[in-house]
Design a protein around this motif. Structure first.
Motif, PDB file in Angstrom:
ATOM      1  N   GLN A 147       3.865   5.978  -3.296  1.00 20.59           N
ATOM      2  CA  GLN A 147       3.373   7.287  -3.316  1.00 20.59           C
ATOM      3  C   GLN A 147       4.338   8.113  -2.164  1.00 20.59           C
ATOM      4  O   GLN A 147       4.143   7.851  -0.881  1.00 20.59           O
ATOM      5  CB  GLN A 147       1.914   7.371  -2.947  1.00 20.59           C
ATOM      6  N   ASN A 174       4.799  11.849  -0.512  1.00 16.78           N
ATOM      7  CA  ASN A 174       3.990  12.761   0.002  1.00 16.78           C
ATOM      8  C   ASN A 174       4.810  13.882   0.487  1.00 16.78           C
ATOM      9  O   ASN A 174       5.648  13.461   1.404  1.00 16.78           O
ATOM     10  CB  ASN A 174       2.566  12.390   0.886  1.00 16.78           C
ATOM     11  N   TYR A 179       4.249  17.770   2.481  1.00 13.82           N
ATOM     12  CA  TYR A 179       3.193  18.587   3.042  1.00 13.82           C
ATOM     13  C   TYR A 179       4.042  19.729   3.485  1.00 13.82           C
ATOM     14  O   TYR A 179       4.621  19.760   4.796  1.00 13.82           O
ATOM     15  CB  TYR A 179       2.370  17.932   4.275  1.00 13.82           C
ATOM     16  N   LEU A 182      -4.071  15.878   3.230  1.00 16.45           N
ATOM     17  CA  LEU A 182      -4.681  14.764   2.363  1.00 16.45           C
ATOM     18  C   LEU A 182      -6.087  14.757   3.174  1.00 16.45           C
ATOM     19  O   LEU A 182      -6.106  14.412   4.351  1.00 16.45           O
ATOM     20  CB  LEU A 182      -4.287  13.415   2.196  1.00 16.45           C
ATOM     21  N   HIS A 191      -9.878   9.780   3.575  1.00 17.08           N
ATOM     22  CA  HIS A 191     -10.081   8.822   2.693  1.00 17.08           C
ATOM     23  C   HIS A 191      -9.580   7.396   3.014  1.00 17.08           C
ATOM     24  O   HIS A 191      -9.141   7.052   3.963  1.00 17.08           O
ATOM     25  CB  HIS A 191      -9.203   8.851   1.370  1.00 17.08           C
ATOM     26  N   ASP A 220      -7.874   3.715   1.398  1.00 20.37           N
ATOM     27  CA  ASP A 220      -7.298   3.573   0.244  1.00 20.37           C
ATOM     28  C   ASP A 220      -7.807   2.372  -0.535  1.00 20.37           C
ATOM     29  O   ASP A 220      -8.312   1.385   0.087  1.00 20.37           O
ATOM     30  CB  ASP A 220      -5.927   2.910   0.815  1.00 20.37           C
ATOM     31  N   LEU A 262       2.952   2.487   5.371  1.00 26.33           N
ATOM     32  CA  LEU A 262       3.463   3.820   5.180  1.00 26.33           C
ATOM     33  C   LEU A 262       4.650   4.181   6.135  1.00 26.33           C
ATOM     34  O   LEU A 262       4.550   3.694   7.311  1.00 26.33           O
ATOM     35  CB  LEU A 262       2.146   4.844   5.589  1.00 26.33           C
ATOM     36  N   LEU A 289      -0.617  12.178  10.420  1.00 22.23           N
ATOM     37  CA  LEU A 289      -1.388  11.174   9.888  1.00 22.23           C
ATOM     38  C   LEU A 289      -2.302  11.062  11.086  1.00 22.23           C
ATOM     39  O   LEU A 289      -1.989  10.897  12.400  1.00 22.23           O
ATOM     40  CB  LEU A 289      -0.630   9.943   9.693  1.00 22.23           C
ATOM     41  N   HIS A 301      -8.449   7.739   6.920  1.00 26.92           N
ATOM     42  CA  HIS A 301      -7.609   8.578   7.432  1.00 26.92           C
ATOM     43  C   HIS A 301      -7.192   9.813   6.569  1.00 26.92           C
ATOM     44  O   HIS A 301      -7.859   9.915   5.416  1.00 26.92           O
ATOM     45  CB  HIS A 301      -6.073   7.373   7.342  1.00 26.92           C
ATOM     46  N   ALA A 311      -4.367  13.609   6.606  1.00 28.27           N
ATOM     47  CA  ALA A 311      -3.102  13.960   6.873  1.00 28.27           C
ATOM     48  C   ALA A 311      -3.358  15.444   7.081  1.00 28.27           C
ATOM     49  O   ALA A 311      -3.530  16.133   6.301  1.00 28.27           O
ATOM     50  CB  ALA A 311      -2.039  13.521   5.602  1.00 28.27           C
ATOM     51  N   ARG A 365       6.201  18.153   6.292  1.00 28.09           N
ATOM     52  CA  ARG A 365       6.279  16.695   6.688  1.00 28.09           C
ATOM     53  C   ARG A 365       6.495  15.823   5.341  1.00 28.09           C
ATOM     54  O   ARG A 365       6.057  16.530   4.152  1.00 28.09           O
ATOM     55  CB  ARG A 365       4.998  16.585   7.246  1.00 28.09           C
ATOM     56  N   SER A 374       5.739  11.805   3.820  1.00 28.04           N
ATOM     57  CA  SER A 374       5.465  10.219   4.014  1.00 28.04           C
ATOM     58  C   SER A 374       5.672   9.587   2.669  1.00 28.04           C
ATOM     59  O   SER A 374       5.545  10.130   1.719  1.00 28.04           O
ATOM     60  CB  SER A 374       4.026  10.260   4.562  1.00 28.04           C
ATOM     61  N   ALA A 394       4.272   6.093   1.096  1.00 23.20           N
ATOM     62  CA  ALA A 394       3.346   4.938   1.271  1.00 23.20           C
ATOM     63  C   ALA A 394       3.528   3.779   0.061  1.00 23.20           C
ATOM     64  O   ALA A 394       3.708   4.317  -1.150  1.00 23.20           O
ATOM     65  CB  ALA A 394       1.833   5.524   0.933  1.00 23.20           C
TER      66      ALA A 394
HETATM   67  C1  AKG Z   1      -1.856   8.131   1.208  1.00 19.60           C
HETATM   68  O1  AKG Z   1      -0.694   8.593   0.537  1.00 19.60           O
HETATM   69  O2  AKG Z   1      -2.867   7.723   0.839  1.00 19.60           O
HETATM   70  C2  AKG Z   1      -1.967   8.742   2.484  1.00 19.60           C
HETATM   71  O3  AKG Z   1      -2.831   8.655   3.130  1.00 19.60           O
HETATM   72  C3  AKG Z   1      -0.711   9.360   3.238  1.00 19.60           C
HETATM   73  C4  AKG Z   1      -1.056   9.720   4.747  1.00 19.60           C
HETATM   74  C5  AKG Z   1       0.167  10.457   5.418  1.00 19.60           C
HETATM   75  O4  AKG Z   1       0.834  11.282   4.711  1.00 19.60           O
HETATM   76  O5  AKG Z   1       0.457  10.013   6.389  1.00 19.60           O
END
Ligand code: AKG
Length: 276
Positions: A158, A160, A162, A174, A177, A179, A186, A194, A234, A236, A244, A246, A248
């Motif tokens: 995944q 991401n 931002y 985000l 939530h 996972d 990650l 995060l 967690h 974001a 930003r 990320s 995952a």
């Molecule tokens: C996710 O992809 O489920 C995340 O929680 C990403 C968290 C992040 O971007 O640091």
């Protein structure tokens, strides 16, 4: 702060076990994933999200689709506005990548494939360290094969993004939530965002440390360990200075496998918290 674990530490198993029991998350270094590959992944992610919207929409997730461009899959659980865009890779991204980058798609496919191979090995290693700390062995897990691999494990990547947010206090990248994976690994680029939650300390920022990775316990590992490991809540956050990224790696069991507490972790003092 969140435990930071050197995977070459001689006491690594007990450190991983302790982090899983107390936080359900930790950061790792010396994980064996080349920093060149992390840079390549960051480059790929940046190139993807910088494409014009009409190109990204060429690879849009279909309504029932698990892969492609669009808001993260977890989005359907939330009724909140999220300041982010996502792209999910499941299996070969060849078709989608060809639509995104008619010329350079093969190079990007290779990067994803190499990342996937490293992550798969790392996930299995972390899983054995975590479960080993509870006394669980290969023979206790039906879908574990000799050599420590997990047969038929399912994974998704995944990505991401931002974007810069003019009013970061009024938005969330985000929302909070857990996972629904066994484990998530990650990589976050060098912008903080995060945060993980623990009842006694509240929200804690996980600082990006160059080259390190963040590991989260997911709901299925929580169930498998009969609640010994919490799946970490967690979220974001976004900011008004820097965008930003990320990446995952979402790692789970074979999709047709029913997960229930391992018999080894159930006894009269620890009755099953979930049906078997
Ligand atoms: C996710 O992809 O489920 C995340 O929680 C990403 C968290 C992040 O971007 O640091």
């Amino acid at each position: 702060s969140l435990p930071f674990i050197d995977l070459s530490d001689p006491h690594v198993a007990s450190r991983v076990g302790h982090a899983c029991t107390t936080w359900g998350a930790f950061q790792i270094t010396n994980h064996g994933v080349p920093s060149r590959l992390l840079d390549d992944m960051e480059f790929l992610t940046g190139s993807l999200f910088r494409l014009p919207v009409h190109r990204k929409l060429n690879a849009a997730r279909r309504e029932d689709g698990i892969s492609g461009y669009g808001v993260a899959r977890i989005a359907s659980f939330f009724n909140k506005q999220m300041w982010s865009e996502g792209f999910t890779v499941v299996g070969s991204p060849l078709d989608d990548f060809h639509k995104l980058w008619p010329v350079h798609h093969l190079k990007y496919c290779e990067i994803i494939q190499e990342y996937e191979e490293h992550m798969q090995k790392l996930a299995a290693k972390l899983m054995w360290l975590a479960l080993g700390s509870l006394g669980v062995e290969e023979k206790d897990i039906e879908w574990a094969s000799p050599g420590s691999d997990f047969r038929g494990a399912q994974a998704a990547i995944q990505l991401n993004h931002y974007p810069i947010c003019p009013e970061p206090d009024r938005a969330m990248g985000l929302p909070a939530h857990t996972d629904s994976t066994l484990m998530t690994i990650l990589y976050q680029n060098n912008t903080a965002g995060l945060q993980v939650y623990r009842d006694d300390v509240g929200w804690v920022t996980v600082p990006p440390v160059p080259g390190s990775l963040v590991v989260n316990v997911g709901d299925l590992l929580h169930i498998l360990t009969n609640g010994m490991f919490p799946s970490v809540l967690h979220r974001a956050r976004v900011n008004h200075l820097q965008s930003r990224f990320s990446m995952a790696y979402l790692w789970g069991p074979p999709s047709d496998l029913m997960i229930s507490p391992l018999p080894k972790l159930v006894d009269p003092l620890h009755p099953p918290l979930y049906p078997s």
